[in-house]
Design a protein around this motif. Structure first.
Motif, mmCIF file in Angstrom:
data_model
loop_
_atom_site.group_PDB
_atom_site.id
_atom_site.type_symbol
_atom_site.label_atom_id
_atom_site.label_comp_id
_atom_site.label_asym_id
_atom_site.label_seq_id
_atom_site.Cartn_x
_atom_site.Cartn_y
_atom_site.Cartn_z
ATOM 1 N N TYR A 206 21.395 -78.417 -83.623
ATOM 2 C CA TYR A 206 20.476 -77.486 -84.264
ATOM 3 C C TYR A 206 19.180 -77.330 -83.458
ATOM 4 C CZ TYR A 206 18.211 -75.137 -88.197
ATOM 5 O OH TYR A 206 17.586 -74.227 -89.001
ATOM 6 N N THR A 207 18.762 -78.390 -82.750
ATOM 7 C CA THR A 207 17.543 -78.294 -81.939
ATOM 8 C C THR A 207 17.669 -77.196 -80.891
ATOM 9 O OG1 THR A 207 17.167 -80.633 -82.262
ATOM 10 C CG2 THR A 207 15.924 -79.598 -80.518
ATOM 11 N N PHE A 208 18.878 -77.052 -80.335
ATOM 12 C CA PHE A 208 19.086 -75.998 -79.335
ATOM 13 C C PHE A 208 18.760 -74.631 -79.931
ATOM 14 C CE2 PHE A 208 21.229 -79.378 -77.223
ATOM 15 C CZ PHE A 208 21.162 -79.062 -75.886
ATOM 16 N N LEU A 210 16.784 -74.080 -82.604
ATOM 17 C CA LEU A 210 15.352 -74.015 -82.929
ATOM 18 C C LEU A 210 14.512 -73.728 -81.684
ATOM 19 C CD1 LEU A 210 14.775 -76.876 -85.529
ATOM 20 C CD2 LEU A 210 14.672 -74.410 -85.910
ATOM 21 N N TRP A 215 9.605 -70.980 -84.678
ATOM 22 C CA TRP A 215 9.374 -71.731 -85.918
ATOM 23 C C TRP A 215 8.030 -72.455 -85.869
ATOM 24 C CZ3 TRP A 215 11.479 -77.002 -87.749
ATOM 25 C CH2 TRP A 215 11.344 -77.092 -89.150
ATOM 26 N N SER A 220 10.163 -69.259 -92.054
ATOM 27 C CA SER A 220 11.510 -69.494 -91.527
ATOM 28 C C SER A 220 11.560 -69.095 -90.055
ATOM 29 C CB SER A 220 12.540 -68.721 -92.347
ATOM 30 O OG SER A 220 12.221 -67.360 -92.343
ATOM 31 N N PRO A 221 12.385 -69.785 -89.254
ATOM 32 C CA PRO A 221 12.422 -69.565 -87.806
ATOM 33 C C PRO A 221 12.885 -68.153 -87.456
ATOM 34 C CG PRO A 221 13.704 -71.518 -88.448
ATOM 35 C CD PRO A 221 13.332 -70.807 -89.701
ATOM 36 N N ALA A 427 4.816 -80.004 -81.401
ATOM 37 C CA ALA A 427 5.540 -79.697 -82.631
ATOM 38 C C ALA A 427 4.763 -80.117 -83.874
ATOM 39 C CB ALA A 427 6.904 -80.366 -82.606
ATOM 40 N N PHE A 428 4.171 -81.301 -83.861
ATOM 41 C CA PHE A 428 3.618 -81.824 -85.109
ATOM 42 C C PHE A 428 2.099 -81.814 -85.162
ATOM 43 C CE2 PHE A 428 7.909 -83.381 -84.919
ATOM 44 C CZ PHE A 428 8.363 -83.121 -86.205
ATOM 45 N N MET A 433 6.703 -75.561 -83.387
ATOM 46 C CA MET A 433 7.946 -76.322 -83.466
ATOM 47 C C MET A 433 9.010 -75.777 -82.517
ATOM 48 S SD MET A 433 8.099 -78.411 -86.589
ATOM 49 C CE MET A 433 6.691 -79.028 -87.474
ATOM 50 N N ILE B 135 15.117 -85.133 -79.581
ATOM 51 C CA ILE B 135 16.084 -84.071 -79.844
ATOM 52 C C ILE B 135 16.399 -83.990 -81.346
ATOM 53 C CG2 ILE B 135 18.210 -85.414 -79.520
ATOM 54 C CD1 ILE B 135 17.740 -81.967 -78.023
ATOM 55 N N LEU B 136 16.113 -85.060 -82.088
ATOM 56 C CA LEU B 136 16.425 -85.064 -83.529
ATOM 57 C C LEU B 136 15.232 -84.703 -84.397
ATOM 58 C CD1 LEU B 136 18.416 -88.419 -83.695
ATOM 59 C CD2 LEU B 136 19.340 -86.133 -83.479
ATOM 60 N N LEU B 138 12.886 -82.350 -84.966
ATOM 61 C CA LEU B 138 12.662 -81.124 -85.728
ATOM 62 C C LEU B 138 13.705 -80.917 -86.823
ATOM 63 C CD1 LEU B 138 11.655 -78.837 -82.756
ATOM 64 C CD2 LEU B 138 10.163 -79.892 -84.438
ATOM 65 N N PRO B 139 15.010 -80.952 -86.486
ATOM 66 C CA PRO B 139 15.988 -80.729 -87.545
ATOM 67 C C PRO B 139 15.931 -81.797 -88.646
ATOM 68 C CG PRO B 139 16.993 -80.470 -85.406
ATOM 69 C CD PRO B 139 15.648 -81.050 -85.183
ATOM 70 N N ARG B 142 13.165 -81.028 -90.881
ATOM 71 C CA ARG B 142 13.520 -79.900 -91.743
ATOM 72 C C ARG B 142 14.469 -80.344 -92.853
ATOM 73 N NH1 ARG B 142 15.742 -73.923 -90.505
ATOM 74 N NH2 ARG B 142 14.504 -72.985 -92.170
ATOM 75 N N ARG B 146 13.960 -80.237 -96.886
ATOM 76 C CA ARG B 146 14.889 -79.518 -97.754
ATOM 77 C C ARG B 146 15.413 -80.403 -98.877
ATOM 78 N NH1 ARG B 146 17.431 -74.898 -95.582
ATOM 79 N NH2 ARG B 146 15.694 -73.541 -95.043
ATOM 80 N N ILE B 230 6.573 -89.194 -88.260
ATOM 81 C CA ILE B 230 7.088 -87.860 -88.540
ATOM 82 C C ILE B 230 7.376 -87.665 -90.025
ATOM 83 C CG2 ILE B 230 8.980 -86.248 -88.046
ATOM 84 C CD1 ILE B 230 7.534 -86.747 -85.570
#
Lengths: 465, 290
Positions: A206-208, A210, A215, A220-221, A427-428, A433, B135-136, B138-139, B142, B146, B230
């Motif tokens: 999923y990072t790929f 994003l 985002w 929403s992205p 990102a943070f 992001m 690599i982990l 952000l998702p 999210r 959620r 995070i």
């Protein structure tokens, strides 16, 4: 091994003589309810309304006298104690039938302990705050039910019920089709694999996606193509970070590796007090990143630290370097702190490698009249080659992961930015992001080469087999 | 002994003396290097017993004007190390139990059954253990939002359990492959179900690897900093690593307090290391994949 072989046949004749009470049922029910109790305590909301915390959080509030602690009775600490105690005692009981009965009674006792919290909550205490502001929620209810079951599971030991359960399971297993053999491994794999896919595999992919969006963490992205990557290579901070990662990597694969090997060679020989020396060198391994960062920040402190006052007082120099405040050397200061921990790790791995070397090979070398250096150069070092490869790969991967020390010691200022920290900050801290995702993807792509190498080295044998 | 010494030729005696001198030099050099190595640790220990005034005026390299335990007390209560440590335990213990149980299930399936995808799944776990966390981030951030788990212990427990599955599976699967198959076959012939074989035979036999993993993973999860940064927001929930980072911002110039806090924060892992050192080292070597 022999105990298993000998107890198995003994059980059968005993079964034939008289149907003994089978405590497995009671223990199993106890284990399940303890798991439910713990789950409710950690994950489900204990209250709703004013205080929407779960049990674990309420407990920590109680224990450190924080405001929300007064919304619960301090007895809440009994809940995790009872749950953990039950888990341990039922596991102990399930592993050998002789202990089952005792384990079941122990479980009831823990049930009673857990119920004391609820008793205390409803009857003993007179707390207006709780009466007024607190409405119990799902976690509380599940925990109450689980505690009652913990207390009650001992009933399953009663001969009538136990026999009934036995018959029920007999007819049940007769009616149900047996699990097909091919399904069994997948049943073992299902739960962990589901967790792993949801939390590790899917996010990686999923990072790929994003990284191709704009985002910001809130809205929403939105897909923006490769813009993030174009920006990345145009920004100075990215090239700076990349450069620092290369520096880090260069130091990591040379200095700790050599030093660790040297130490391993010294300590591999029998020597008096060798254990203490070894422990001193690998003790930094148990320190957390933040602790190392804080200790070394203090060591480097320009005026009140460890190094500079020594330099000034001893008259070596009157204007000592600023260490972490000096843009030229700050990154190396951080790398030294990181290498300080890495040396012990490398040493441990080399020591294990040296232990695996066949001593007859060394003896043969000594008989042939080689000197120590030749022995190392032509016999030991080549034999250690597989270990060295693994260590180099691990060092590279570790240097790409570098984050804690940079984040705490300089937050990436003073020309010390590294990719992992840059990604976090973008990102943070800046809420870019999508841009952060692009950095993560780059970092991942570099790592993948070395992770692939590592996989190939460790799993080569499996593939051939 | 004396007669032996008399019988030896003078050349050999000189040889012995040379050896003795060599040993003395070796021990001297090693001791010096070890002390130098531990200077950061010892000097922070000394600092934490002093006051900032003393250090500011006299510098670190001076005889302490007073020795006090106040800074430890202050770090424990006022700087909330007590609470941070408690949080660390609330996060670490369930994660540890979860990852060991789930990884032992996986390892049993991977080590003891032939089925489609066995090697692929194993590869997936081993590859995962080397991933950069970034690599982990952000998702997972999210996902946690959620699920409504942001700023809860549960989020950290879940991610630690999931991430460390890779390493635990790697170590335990290789360990379980070394268990002789005859034992399991004997149980199977006796009509023992697969789950019981796993539970009553395989797990007890895997205890050495479980102990090594538990020790190592305890330190790793306890020392995690990034995920706490995070996935948590409230100060009340922070584990001790993230808590220390906050301390640094709060008490910028009070080095005795910060070092005292850092030392208190290290106590649990040092305790584990001192008493379970053998397992710790075992875990490290098992995990290097030799």
């Amino acid at each position: 091994m022999s105990t298993i072989a000998s107890t198995a046949p003994q059980q059968q004749p005993r079964h034939a003589l008289r149907a003994p009470i089978d405590p497995t049922w009671a223990n199993f029910v106890g284990l399940i309810s303890a798991a439910a109790l713990l789950f409710a305590f950690l994950f489900a909301p204990w209250y709703w309304g004013e205080v929407k915390y779960n049990g674990a959080r309420l407990m920590s509030e109680v224990l450190v006298d924080r405001p929300y602690g007064q919304y619960t009775s301090a007895m809440i600490i009994l809940i995790p104690l009872a749950a953990l105690g039950t888990v341990l005692i039922t596991l102990w009981g399930l592993n050998s039938p002789e202990r089952g009965k005792l384990a079941s009674f122990g479980t009831s006792l823990f049930g009673l302990i857990a119920l004391f919290y609820f008793l205390d909550f409803y009857a003993l205490q007179d707390n207006e705050l709780i009466d007024q502001y607190v409405q119990t929620s799902s976690g509380f209810t599940i925990a109450l039910v689980a505690a009652v079951v913990l207390l009650g599971q001992a009933v399953l030991l009663h001969p009538w019920i136990n026999e009934g359960l036995f018959r029920l399971s007999e007819t049940g297993s007769a009616r149900l089709p047996a699990v097909p053999a091919w399904l069994i491994p997948y049943l073992f794999l299902a739960a962990p694999l589901a967790l792993y896919v949801v939390w590790i595999i899917a996010p990686t992919i999923y990072t790929f996606y994003l990284s191709l969006t704009d985002w910001d963490g809130v809205s929403s992205p939105r897909y923006i193509g490769l813009k993030n990557y174009k920006d990345l290579f145009a920004h100075r901070s990215f090239t700076e970070a990349l450069g620092n990662n290369v520096r880090w990597l260069a130091v990591f694969i040379t200095v700790p590796t050599t030093l660790g090997l040297a130490l391993a060679l010294i300590f591999n020989t029998e020597m008096r007090g060798g254990k203490w020396y070894k422990v001193s060198f690998y003790s930094p391994l148990v320190l957390s990143g933040p602790v190392i960062a804080l200790v070394w920040s203090w060591v480097y402190h320009p005026s009140k630290g460890l190094i500079n006052p020594l330099l000034v007082d001893s008259g070596i120099t009157s204007s000592p370097p600023g260490w972490l405040a000096d843009r030229q050397i700050a990154i190396y200061c951080i790398i030294v702190a990181a290498a300080w921990r890495q040396v012990g790790y490398v040493m441990v791995l080399y020591l294990a490698g040296l232990k695996n070397i066949d001593p007859t090979l060394l003896d043969a070398g000594l008989v042939d009249g080689t000197n120590r250096w030749q022995l190392f150069r032509y016999i030991i070092f080549p034999l250690l080659a597989p270990v060295t490869t693994i260590i180099v790969i691990i060092s590279i991967i570790d240097s790409l992961r570098a984050f804690d020390l940079v984040q705490i010691m300089t937050r990436g200022n003073q020309n010390t930015e590294v990719l992992a920290n840059l990604m976090y900050m973008e990102a943070f801290n800046n809420y870019r992001m999508g841009y952060g995702g692009a950095i993560a993807v780059i970092l991942f792509s570099i790592s993948v080469v070395f992770v692939g190498l590592y996989l190939w080295r460790t799993l080569k044998d499996e593939l051939e087999y | 002994m004396a007669t032996v010494a008399n019988l030896t030729r003078p050349g050999e005696r000189a040889e012995q003396r040379r050896k003795l001198v060599f040993a003395a030099i070796k021990y001297g050099a090693l001791t010096a290097l070890t002390l130098l190595w531990l200077v950061p640790v010892f000097s922070s220990l000394i600092t934490s017993f002093r006051t900032m005034d003393d250090i500011s005026i006299n510098g670190f390299w001076s005889i302490p004007s007073e020795v006090t335990l106040d800074k430890f007390q202050e770090a424990w209560k006022a700087a909330r190390i007590r609470q941070y440590l408690l949080n660390s335990f609330i996060i670490t213990i369930p994660s540890l139990a979860g990852m060991l149980f789930l990884a032992s299930l996986t390892s049993y399936a991977l080590a003891r059954f032939r089925f489609r995808g066995n090697l692929f799944i194993y590869f997936m776990y081993v590859a995962g253990m080397m991933l950069p966390f970034q690599i982990l981030l952000l998702p997972v951030f999210r996902l946690v939002n959620r699920l409504g788990l942001y700023d809860t212990y549960a989020a950290l427990i879940l991610i630690h359990t999931a991430f460390q599955l890779g390493f635990c599976t790697f170590v335990m699967r290789n360990f379980m492959r070394t268990v002789p198959g005859e034992i399991l076959d004997a149980a199977r012939v006796d009509g023992c179900g697969e789950f019981r074989i796993y539970w009553q035979i395989m797990l007890p036999l895997s205890l050495p690897s479980l102990a090594a993993l538990a020790t190592l993973e305890f330190t790793w999860v306890f020392n995690d900093f990034l995920w706490a940064l995070i996935l948590l927001q409230s100060d009340a929930l922070r584990p001790v690593t993230a808590g220390l980072a906050t301390l640094q911002g709060q008490y910028v110039t009070d080095w005795p307090l910060i070092t005292a806090g850092a030392l208190l924060a290290t106590l649990p892992t040092v305790f584990v290391f001192v008493f379970l050192q053998r397992y710790f080292i075992q875990g490290l070597t098992l995990g290097s994949g030799k």
